[in-house]
Enzyme design. Sequence first.
Site, mmCIF file in Angstrom:
data_model
loop_
_atom_site.group_PDB
_atom_site.id
_atom_site.type_symbol
_atom_site.label_atom_id
_atom_site.label_comp_id
_atom_site.label_asym_id
_atom_site.label_seq_id
_atom_site.Cartn_x
_atom_site.Cartn_y
_atom_site.Cartn_z
ATOM 1 N N HIS A 41 0.814 -1.227 0.000
ATOM 2 C CA HIS A 41 0.000 0.000 0.000
ATOM 3 C C HIS A 41 0.838 1.263 0.000
ATOM 4 O O HIS A 41 0.321 2.351 -0.208
ATOM 5 C CB HIS A 41 -0.910 0.012 1.237
ATOM 6 N N CYS A 98 3.325 -0.937 -4.393
ATOM 7 C CA CYS A 98 2.873 -1.171 -5.774
ATOM 8 C C CYS A 98 3.374 -0.019 -6.661
ATOM 9 O O CYS A 98 3.259 1.154 -6.287
ATOM 10 C CB CYS A 98 1.348 -1.227 -5.791
ATOM 11 N N HIS A 116 -7.053 4.795 5.545
ATOM 12 C CA HIS A 116 -6.575 3.617 4.798
ATOM 13 C C HIS A 116 -5.049 3.716 4.650
ATOM 14 O O HIS A 116 -4.514 4.806 4.425
ATOM 15 C CB HIS A 116 -7.254 3.563 3.417
ATOM 16 N N GLU A 158 -3.007 3.150 2.307
ATOM 17 C CA GLU A 158 -2.505 3.815 1.087
ATOM 18 C C GLU A 158 -2.575 5.336 1.240
ATOM 19 O O GLU A 158 -1.667 6.068 0.809
ATOM 20 C CB GLU A 158 -3.322 3.373 -0.139
ATOM 21 N N THR A 210 -5.800 4.439 -5.353
ATOM 22 C CA THR A 210 -5.813 3.536 -6.523
ATOM 23 C C THR A 210 -6.974 2.544 -6.496
ATOM 24 O O THR A 210 -7.343 1.994 -7.526
ATOM 25 C CB THR A 210 -4.494 2.719 -6.610
ATOM 26 N N CYS A 225 -6.345 2.232 -10.320
ATOM 27 C CA CYS A 225 -5.481 1.326 -11.070
ATOM 28 C C CYS A 225 -6.284 0.460 -12.032
ATOM 29 O O CYS A 225 -7.511 0.323 -11.904
ATOM 30 C CB CYS A 225 -4.643 0.488 -10.121
ATOM 31 N N ASN A 263 -10.445 -2.495 -1.772
ATOM 32 C CA ASN A 263 -10.951 -2.798 -3.121
ATOM 33 C C ASN A 263 -12.018 -3.888 -3.064
ATOM 34 O O ASN A 263 -12.931 -3.911 -3.879
ATOM 35 C CB ASN A 263 -9.790 -3.117 -4.074
ATOM 36 N N SER A 294 -6.601 -8.649 -3.863
ATOM 37 C CA SER A 294 -5.684 -9.246 -2.895
ATOM 38 C C SER A 294 -6.117 -10.658 -2.492
ATOM 39 O O SER A 294 -5.557 -11.232 -1.557
ATOM 40 C CB SER A 294 -5.608 -8.349 -1.661
#
Length: 609
Positions: free
Chosen positions: A77, A99, A127, A129, A168, A198, A228, A270
Amino acid sequence: MTSGRVHLANPRGFCAGVQRAIDAVEQALALYGAPVYVRRAIVHNMSVVEALERQGAVFVQEIDAIPSGAIAILSAHGSPRSVKSAAQQRGLRVIDAVCPLVSKVHNEVESWYRQGRHVLLIGHQGHPEIIGTLGQLPAGAISVVSHVDDLDLLDLGRNIAVAYAVQTTYAMRDAQQMIDAIYDRFDDVAAPRASDICYATTNRQTAVEAIAGHSELVLVAGDGMSSNARRLVEVARARGAASYLVPAADAIPWDEVRSARSIGLTAAASTPETVVTAICTALADAGFHLDEAPGIPENVRFRPVSLDHLEPWSNTETLEEKLACLRRDVDAVLLDAIGRTSHGQDRLADAMRYAVVGNGKRFRPMLVGAVADLVGGAYVQAVRIGAAIECVHAQSLVHDDLPCMDDDDMRRGRPTLHRQFDEATAVLAGDALLALAFEILAEEATHADAKIRVELVLALARAIGQDGLAGGQMMDLYPPLNPTGADLFACESRKTGALIRFAVQAGAMLGKCSAEEFAQLLRFADNLGLVFQIRDDMLDQIGDASVLGKAVDKDAASGRATATVMFGLEGAARQASELESSCHDALTLFGAKAASLRDLTRFAVSRMH
Ligand code: GRG
């Protein structure tokens, strides 16, 4: 039993960034052995985390829970800069599995900050990220916005230059709403060149939307902590289907599932395919018929996370720098290995240390290191193999110096072991060093793959036995009546060449090389082994005892059949030069990458000690 159908979304499951992060942990475990430490969940899926834990990964919340010097892997993340500097201060060896598409967002926000723009980060507060992206810039440079209302709460005039970035894994539709609202709220807005959401999020959301249109119920294989995964549930619900997150097959909501005739099934980026397979099996057992929807083909692959910076040699240029680094690390392995097996036998441990720690040219460990470096093997493994070889090498010197063999008083510039201690201690220290060599090779830290460890043990056993050092030494002590050049080479290639061959062979086993490359490396080793011994023979005539650290002018008097005794000094030098050319020929295939091996060859031919 039901006659319902299950529509499998396509694409689903692992994205390239998740796969790359998991590969990085597995690669680190294979190269450096357990434990390797991972800060936070490497990806948001418990079955992935548990599988890596079984292999020896240790997951921690914060950097200060990781012992200094250990390997620390940062999650996919992305992590704030403060985490990386804390890791550096703690002396951790950091592998950042972020990533590449998250890194792209990090680069964007940094560039906007440098342009003087305030960054609006569309994402979910808290989060990882978002925490990672916030941590790329000083506090206050980024505002996180999750709802259109958040824009009204910002203390920013409409003429302030802003730019936006998006998490993303954000829902595409929600992001578009936010972007429209940002353009309404500000006059000067800079946008990312391509969407920050993404490709995997986009494709999985599009695919789930398509199956949700004709499913009463959509199951999303994924973990509650995965953003996600939760977005996929939301997208399915927005399309009118009921939707549930299913972390594993035993969490299938059977009451809802049994009454549905048409079910959609997808998996978060994931979620491993094994979880999907287990869910499919359970649904098939309950009578559901499975069909797979046609989908958007995905062929995104990222370059693996580089572990090169963990290799101490990556910061060195010259052979001398590499040697200094390796010398220190080989000694550390030897000191540790001898220390832990002494059990009150201080005299034996002292004698072993006297024989093997802190001296010698370390030519053979350098060879292991240089070959491992050439084929992409790990330095730490090369060091351990180098230490094992030095144990054997020291044993052979200690025994060679005994009165029953060469009967020498000086070795490496000081009294031989039996002179410093006594003959019995010299024999036993040699025995213990030989045993220690195999112990080091067989230990898990030398290689995670037990098959390779066995191959190493076998190859070393063969290199030192009847057809190796011991056999060669016998030929040296009991030569035929009128020895020929072939007899000499048979002796020298065993007495000295076999261990040099093993060093090259072991280095090659640590990485990847083709059969042709391996054959050329062995050809190189065989020529190098002979060159090394011929130079040793020459040094007996041309060397200086104070530089060599041992007696000279012994061979002619002892009647031994050495290269100089048989071919004269010039003849021996000619042989050495021909063998040197053969070494270089064998390395042609490797081009500039074999520079260290060429340097070592030159050293073997021209050394004065
Ligand atoms: C290992 C089972 C087993 C038996 C040993 C005594 C014996 C049998 C073999 C003797 C082999 C021997 C002494 C060969 C000479 C090899 C050689 C050229 C040694 C000098 O090596 P350097 O120059 O030494 O690398 P340093 O001191 O720099 O490590």
